[in-house]
Design an enzyme around this catalytic site. Structure first.
Site, mmCIF file in Angstrom:
data_model
loop_
_atom_site.group_PDB
_atom_site.id
_atom_site.type_symbol
_atom_site.label_atom_id
_atom_site.label_comp_id
_atom_site.label_asym_id
_atom_site.label_seq_id
_atom_site.Cartn_x
_atom_site.Cartn_y
_atom_site.Cartn_z
ATOM 1 C CE LYS A 1 23.122 14.717 86.136
ATOM 2 N NZ LYS A 1 24.193 15.647 87.031
ATOM 3 C CE LYS B 1 21.835 15.840 90.106
ATOM 4 N NZ LYS B 1 22.699 16.712 90.660
#
Length: 320
Positions: free
Chosen positions: A244, A191
């Site tokens: 992400k 992320k």
């Protein structure tokens, strides 16, 4: 001479030789659920996406089920916040109530819960602060409490998103010791500290009150580090590994696909969604085609699962 165009001559032959296909089965739809009553509030920076209170969410869930979307990912917006985000492990927390509501009324819908603190803390950071930085190990204790609370409420999968080191090991141990050894974990393994999250912070009231999240989310320039982080989560017991954002990190999705024998998810985040929606509304692009092409690129890169605010729109196209 071999001519590659022979296999592009008609739509039917293109269908027969198509290498990558997008399906409704690939999609997870994020939902924002707000504490309170009679709330159905459109998020200005995310056209078509709303925040709902539980008494107003049935119409949205009816549509999700009718479109055969298999899963939802829940984000909660509480009525009260504090320094530690204690509402995250309350039996009467908004996510816990939402899980029970959905499992009672939509039992076939697969419910995944985001496990983090930024929406619940008064400072907007993803854990307990010490000296204006998130204390990794102190936060892990609260992550475990939140995960167990979601499991007890009936969640089908836990998705810890805070990027604290050791999260997956802590959550796996906590779930196993609490009788939830069969509950899977989707790890936000890679992320990035991305500018593409901007509209989400409007959606979830989760912007940090000071500083940024670069001390715990990944540097956008780093590729090798992504492999190290995913390796840790894989070894600690994650069932699904996630990247992400998605569109600017397709190379990372492919790296994970090539190196791990686990399902790979990606999160088609709010900024990616908002850009396509805005340009589509301006008439600058063919919104539907760009939407489908961008999600297809994620599948082609290696994603088995796509979390996307486009899920309903994509399902409608695929179901035509």
């Amino acid at each position: 001479m071999f001519r590659t165009r022979r296999l592009r001559k008609s739509e039917n032959i293109r269908r027969l030789v198509r290498e990558t296909k997008l399906s409704v089965d690939d999609l997870i739809y994020p939902l924002f659920i707000e504490e309170g009553e009679n709330i159905e509030k459109e998020i200005v920076s995310m056209p078509g996406i709303k925040r709902f209170s539980l008494d107003r969410i049935s119409k949205e869930l009816d549509e999700v089920v009718s479109l055969n979307i298999p899963a939802v990912l829940l984000f909660g917006i509480p009525s009260e916040k504090d320094d530690e985000g204690t509402e995250t492990w309350s039996d009467q927390g908004i996510i816990q109530k939402a899980v029970r509501f959905i499992k009672m009324n939509y039992p076939k819908l697969y419910v995944i819960t985001d496990v983090c603190f930024c929406e619940y803390t008064s400072h907007g950071h993803c854990g307990i602060l010490h000296d204006n930085d998130v204390d990794n190990d102190a936060t892990l204790v609260n992550i475990a409490k939140q995960s167990i609370s979601h499991a007890k409420a009936g969640a089908d999968m836990i998705a810890p998103s805070g990027m604290m080191d050791g999260t997956i090991a802590m959550v796996r141990e906590a779930l196993d010791n609490s009788g939830f050894s069969n509950l899977p974990i989707m790890a936000y393994s890679v992320k990035y500290a991305s500018a593409f999250y901007g509209p989400f912070r409007d959606a979830a009231d989760s912007a940090p009150s000071f500083g940024d999240r670069k001390t715990y989310q990944m540097d956008a320039a780093n590729r090798d580090e992504a492999m190290r982080k995913a390796t840790f989560d894989d070894e600690e017991g994650a069932d699904i590994l996630m990247v992400k954002p998605a569109l600017s990190y397709l190379d990372i999705i492919r790296d994970l696909k090539n190196n791990f024998d686990r399902p790979i998810a990606c999160y088609n985040v709010s900024g990616e969604y908002a850009m396509i929606k805005a340009a589509g509304q301006k008439g600058w692009i063919d919104e539907e085609r760009v939407m489908m092409e961008s999600l297809l690129s994620m599948k082609r890169a290696g994603a088995d699962i796509i979390i996307t605010y486009f899920a309903k729109d994509v399902a409608k196209v695929l179901n035509k």
